[in-house]
Design an enzyme around this catalytic site. Structure first.
Site, PDB file in Angstrom:
ATOM      1  NE  ARG A   1      -3.729  -2.471   2.372  1.00 41.83           N
ATOM      2  CZ  ARG A   1      -4.489  -2.673   3.296  1.00 41.83           C
ATOM      3  NH1 ARG A   1      -4.732  -1.727   4.231  1.00 41.83           N
ATOM      4  NH2 ARG A   1      -5.278  -3.815   3.296  1.00 41.83           N
TER       5      ARG A   1
ATOM      6  NE  ARG B   1      -1.271   4.331   9.051  1.00 41.91           N
ATOM      7  CZ  ARG B   1      -2.602   4.109   8.906  1.00 41.91           C
ATOM      8  NH1 ARG B   1      -3.186   3.622   7.832  1.00 41.91           N
ATOM      9  NH2 ARG B   1      -3.362   4.490  10.163  1.00 41.91           N
TER      10      ARG B   1
ATOM     11  CD  GLU C   1      -8.246  -1.484  11.034  1.00 36.87           C
ATOM     12  OE1 GLU C   1      -8.374  -2.482  10.014  1.00 36.87           O
ATOM     13  OE2 GLU C   1      -8.205  -0.465  10.741  1.00 36.87           O
TER      14      GLU C   1
ATOM     15  CB  SER D   1     -11.160  -4.376   8.966  1.00 36.85           C
ATOM     16  OG  SER D   1     -12.280  -3.713   8.549  1.00 36.85           O
TER      17      SER D   1
ATOM     18  NE  ARG E   1      -2.082  -2.013  11.432  1.00 38.50           N
ATOM     19  CZ  ARG E   1      -2.903  -0.923  11.214  1.00 38.50           C
ATOM     20  NH1 ARG E   1      -4.064  -0.819  11.950  1.00 38.50           N
ATOM     21  NH2 ARG E   1      -2.620   0.055  10.512  1.00 38.50           N
TER      22      ARG E   1
END
Length: 427
Positions: free
Chosen positions: A262, A277, A349, A352, A392
């Site tokens: 990403r 991230r 988070e 999801s 994460r």
């Protein structure tokens, strides 16, 4: 993508659904383009019928020796072929393209039980699990613990730039152990089919799952026109693109442990420190393809499959129902799982899970044939979720299992994947 027939019959309801997401009403524009396109298509069909009739009449006129009528018909057919039909076809193409482009940029309509809200502050906490550890020292963030254990941010940045990390030794092994543990759990206990999909995909694949055209800046594009996947959702969901699946084979449940890429174009200044991230990361993705009546139950099941990983690792977390303003573009309902990070003193988070309904299926033309056999094919429903994000989860293990001397205990569930190693100690 949206059902144009539903918009025709319920334009006010469609606009009301968009309003819940903070989007402007567009049904009037959609219906205007749709009306114009259908009018042109009607003219095109009439012109084609006239061409066919005139062509047939030419032979009849010739048979009667009426050369004047035959010549007139030939001229009419020639004009239809050379001018009228191409003009109408081009009009239909332009209007249809404008309509498709408009529809492609409209987000999914939220489910009725999704709470209204402008952003993450209005998400609803549904439940919590696990006891937060009571430290007898001040817990540190993973970015402070990790470097002495092999989480090297400096070398990663030297090699590739910001948001890249170099893992070595026990840290690299722990990262690998997490991915393997998650994948094994989803396949052996939860019934997902392990897949090894492409990491590079074509335009129609990322269009099908909703990343194109709206979110092109969030992706990495290669020089030969392919896209690096932002998540295995893209490759796995597109396995049914253009297909008709027999209902007896539903649900299809697929999982993959892949690298994800990403650009984080919209995350400037966010989580610049640490491993939260990254431009390149690993994730175990869960994808389900189901009949429409089964999608809500499948959403609950998928979320429980992701929760099971956190529970097995002993990581405290909470389950959130996202509000309309915080859901992803393609989702109609989303649960986020947020793991507790004691070093940050916050939930973050880690998974999801979204029910997308038929939104992606319409973009991909993915259908199923009901077992009754007397029904037309229908669009499937698709769901996707993280089971979990590996990096994460590594962060969560470091912060929750840290010791005062800088070492980190290995969760019991991971020890078989670590050759029996019970602790990572500073280098």
């Amino acid at each position: 993508m949206h059902d144009i027939a539903t918009i025709r019959s319920q334009p006010e309801a469609f606009d009301a659904g968009l309003a819940r997401r903070g989007a402007e009403p567009v049904s009037a524009r959609i219906l205007d383009l749709d009306s114009r396109r259908r009018a042109v298509l009607t003219q095109l069909q009439e012109a084609q019928n006239r061409r066919n009739a005139a062509s047939k009449a030419i032979g009849q006129a010739m048979g009667k020796g009426d050369t004047e009528e035959a010549d007139r018909l030939k001229a009419e057919v020639s004009d239809l072929k050379a001018t009228t039909l191409p003009q109408l076809e081009e009009q239909a193409r332009v209007i249809g393209g404008e309509l498709d482009e408009l529809l492609a940029g409209i987000p999914n309509i939220p489910a009725e039980d999704v709470p209204d809200g402008a952003g993450e502050d209005e998400n609803v906490e549904l439940s919590t699990w696990g006891e937060k550890r009571d430290f007898d020292f001040e817990p540190r963030e993973h970015a402070d613990i990790g470097p002495m254990l092999g989480l090297d941010f400096e070398i990663g940045a030297d090699i590739a730039g910001a948001r890249f990390t170099f893992l070595r030794g026990g840290m690299a092994r722990l990262h690998r152990a997490l991915g393997q543990f998650m994948l094994d759990r989803q396949t052996t206990e939860n019934g997902y089919l392990e897949c090894n999909p492409p990491l590079l995909v074509r335009d129609d694949a990322v269009f099908g799952t909703g990343q194109l055209p709206k979110f092109a800046d969030d992706l990495f594009h290669t020089t030969d026109g392919r896209w690096l996947i932002p998540t295995a959702e893209v490759s796995l969901t597109n396995a049914v693109r253009g297909k008709i699946v027999e209902e007896q084979f539903l649900p299809l449940r697929m999982t993959a442990l892949t690298q994800c890429f990403r650009s984080e174009a919209g995350a400037a200044g966010k989580d610049t420190r640490g491993f939260i991230r990254q431009h390149q990361f690993e994730k175990v993705e869960l994808v389900s393809i189901v009949a429409p009546e089964d999608s809500e139950a499948e959403h609950e099941r998928m979320t429980q499959c992701a929760e099971g990983v956190l529970q097995a690792l002993g990581l405290p977390y909470r389950k959130m129902l996202l509000c309309t303003g915080d859901m992803g573009f393609g989702a109609r309902k989303t649960y986020d799982l947020e793991v507790w990070l004691p070093g940050q003193g916050a939930y973050r988070e880690i998974s999801s899970c979204s029910n997308v309904g038929d939104f992606q299926a319409r973009r991909m033309s993915a259908r199923y044939r009901p077992e009754s056999g007397d029904k037309k094919t229908e669009f499937v429903h698709t769901l996707n979720g993280s089971g979990l994000a590996v990096g994460r989860t590594l962060v969560a293990v470091l912060e929750n299992y840290q010791n005062e001397d800088g070492s980190v205990d290995v969760p019991e569930a991971l020890r078989p994947y670590m050759g029996g190693l019970t602790k990572l100690s500073p280098e």
